[in-house]
Design a protein around this motif. Structure first.
Motif, PDB file in Angstrom:
ATOM      1  N   ILE A 123       0.839  -1.207   0.000  1.00 60.04           N
ATOM      2  CA  ILE A 123       0.000   0.000   0.000  1.00 60.04           C
ATOM      3  C   ILE A 123       0.871   1.254   0.000  1.00 60.04           C
ATOM      4  O   ILE A 123       0.561   2.244  -0.686  1.00 60.04           O
TER       5      ILE A 123
ATOM      6  N   LEU B 185      -9.855  -5.114   3.472  1.00 60.08           N
ATOM      7  CA  LEU B 185      -9.412  -5.795   2.256  1.00 60.08           C
ATOM      8  C   LEU B 185      -9.416  -7.301   2.457  1.00 60.08           C
ATOM      9  O   LEU B 185      -8.925  -7.803   3.468  1.00 60.08           O
TER      10      LEU B 185
ATOM     11  N   ALA C  99      -5.334  -0.126  -3.571  1.00 57.28           N
ATOM     12  CA  ALA C  99      -4.612  -1.070  -2.725  1.00 57.28           C
ATOM     13  C   ALA C  99      -3.589  -1.850  -3.524  1.00 57.28           C
ATOM     14  O   ALA C  99      -2.798  -2.597  -2.972  1.00 57.28           O
TER      15      ALA C  99
ATOM     16  N   GLU D 136      -4.959  -6.017  -2.906  1.00 52.54           N
ATOM     17  CA  GLU D 136      -6.352  -6.411  -3.016  1.00 52.54           C
ATOM     18  C   GLU D 136      -6.475  -7.937  -2.951  1.00 52.54           C
ATOM     19  O   GLU D 136      -7.561  -8.477  -2.815  1.00 52.54           O
TER      20      GLU D 136
END
Length: 381
Positions: free
Chosen positions: A164, A256, A353, A357
């Motif tokens: 991230i 997530l 992300a 993800e």
């Protein structure tokens, strides 16, 4: 045609409990006005589900719909007190296998806050630690709760943090633990954090003990960029950082998972003001902006973000929690009207992300961990 006229997205909407339906309606109206073409799939979770006798608070149909759509926008959920039910929020996270709770925190111009400048992302492990829920009454007035941490889940959350940081063009990641006292569990966190930092070329890193981190966050929050930590510390520090930036009523989050992203307001259902039409929808709206970026609807996300900044900057329309008198609908209407006047930032950083993800390491799910620990305990450590 622009992106919003070309693309439709299927998104699960969980209106939630208390003020949830009110702020959900306000946010949907703003997204519609911004041109976000979303087909909403309304699903239930929380209070009404508990009342029907479902102890999980989360119907199977809701979980299946979120898995099918891949994206959900969730308002606050209530869990009955004193009846033994687990939090519907925790159940949703486990069923959807959302391994990371991500909290972007940024101060807003025009909003008074304890800190003048906060711009960070806090990433919290979502599966284990004390939240594994293994508590025991040992008799004689002695009770125990197990802190369970696994190498696989710790590596997942640390790698996610660096992923991230890279996708959000962030330069520094801070790992937070209490390894001076918890030498095995948090010592493992420190070791894995260092290993993941070594493979994250171009991103600086450092470690702090959780008590020192709390102090520095209050004193100099502008020094933090990305924070990664375990479940309990993350739960506490994420609310601390939200408070520094103006409060939970402004804070958004994304959970997530494996092919799933659930966007939500982090505040509670506020049953004391439910139905009065005075709730502030900002947290859910900011979550929706993250969701629009996730869906690739960047034009709508940028317009809403700019309109929100304009309304707060002008300072004329505010809900009661921010010192104003506007109703939920009046505040939403002000945002809609500002859409025509606001100028989106062409260089705004869009939420993504990136590789995170998808679970970067095959995590150990909570039920598997509970069964493993119970088996080991039954044989004796």
């Amino acid at each position: 045609m622009n992106e919003t006229s070309e693309r439709h997205a299927n998104v699960v909407l969980i209106p939630g409990d208390g003020i949830g339906p009110e702020i959900s309606d306000a946010v949907i109206g703003i997204l519609d006005a911004a041109g976000a073409r979303i087909d909403w799939v309304r699903c239930e979770a929380g209070g009404e589900v508990f009342k029907r006798g479902d102890a999980s608070g989360v119907p199977a149909e809701t979980v299946e719909a979120i898995r099918r759509c891949g994206v959900a926008l969730k308002s606050p959920l209530a869990t009955p007190l004193g009846r033994g039910e687990r939090s519907a929020n925790v159940t949703l996270r486990e069923k959807l296998k959302t391994f990371a709770a991500v909290r972007p925190v940024r101060t807003l111009a025009g909003i008074r806050s304890p800190a003048a400048h906060v711009d960070l992302v806090l990433i919290r492990e979502n599966y284990e630690d004390l939240y594994i829920g293994m508590e025991y009454d040992l008799g004689e007035g002695v009770l125990a709760a197990l802190k369970v941490n696994s190498e696989r889940n710790t590596r997942t959350i640390c790698r996610t943090a660096f992923d991230i940081a890279r996708s959000q063009r962030r330069r520094h990641v801070t790992g937070i633990s209490k390894s001076n006292i918890l030498k095995k569990t948090d010592g493992m966190f420190d070791r894995i954090f260092d290993e993941e930092a070594a493979r994250a070329h171009g991103i600086e890193s450092g470690k702090l003990l959780v008590d020192a981190a709390a102090c520095r966050l209050v004193q100099t929050p502008e020094r933090f960029d990305v924070i990664v930590t375990s479940n309990l510390y993350g739960d506490i520090l994420s609310d601390l950082t939200a408070g520094l930036a103006g409060g939970l009523g402004l804070a958004a989050s994304v959970n997530l998972g494996r092919g799933v992203a659930m966007f939500e307001a982090v505040h509670g259902s506020a049953p004391d003001i439910a139905g009065r039409g005075t709730a502030n929808p900002t947290a859910l709206l900011r979550a929706a902006v993250l969701m629009l970026d996730h869906l690739g609807l960047h034009d709508a996300a940028g317009r809403i973000e700019a309109a929100l900044a304009l309304v707060f900057g002008e300072g004329r329309v505010r809900t009661a929690d921010l010192g104003g008198s506007a109703s939920t609908s009046e505040f939403a209407r002000a945002i809609v009207e500002a859409l025509e006047r606001a100028e989106p930032d062409a260089d705004r950083l869009r939420w993504s992300a990136s590789a995170s993800e998808h679970d970067p390491v095959e995590s150990q799910l909570p039920d598997d961990l509970r069964n493993y620990v119970a088996g080991v305990l039954s044989r004796g450590i």
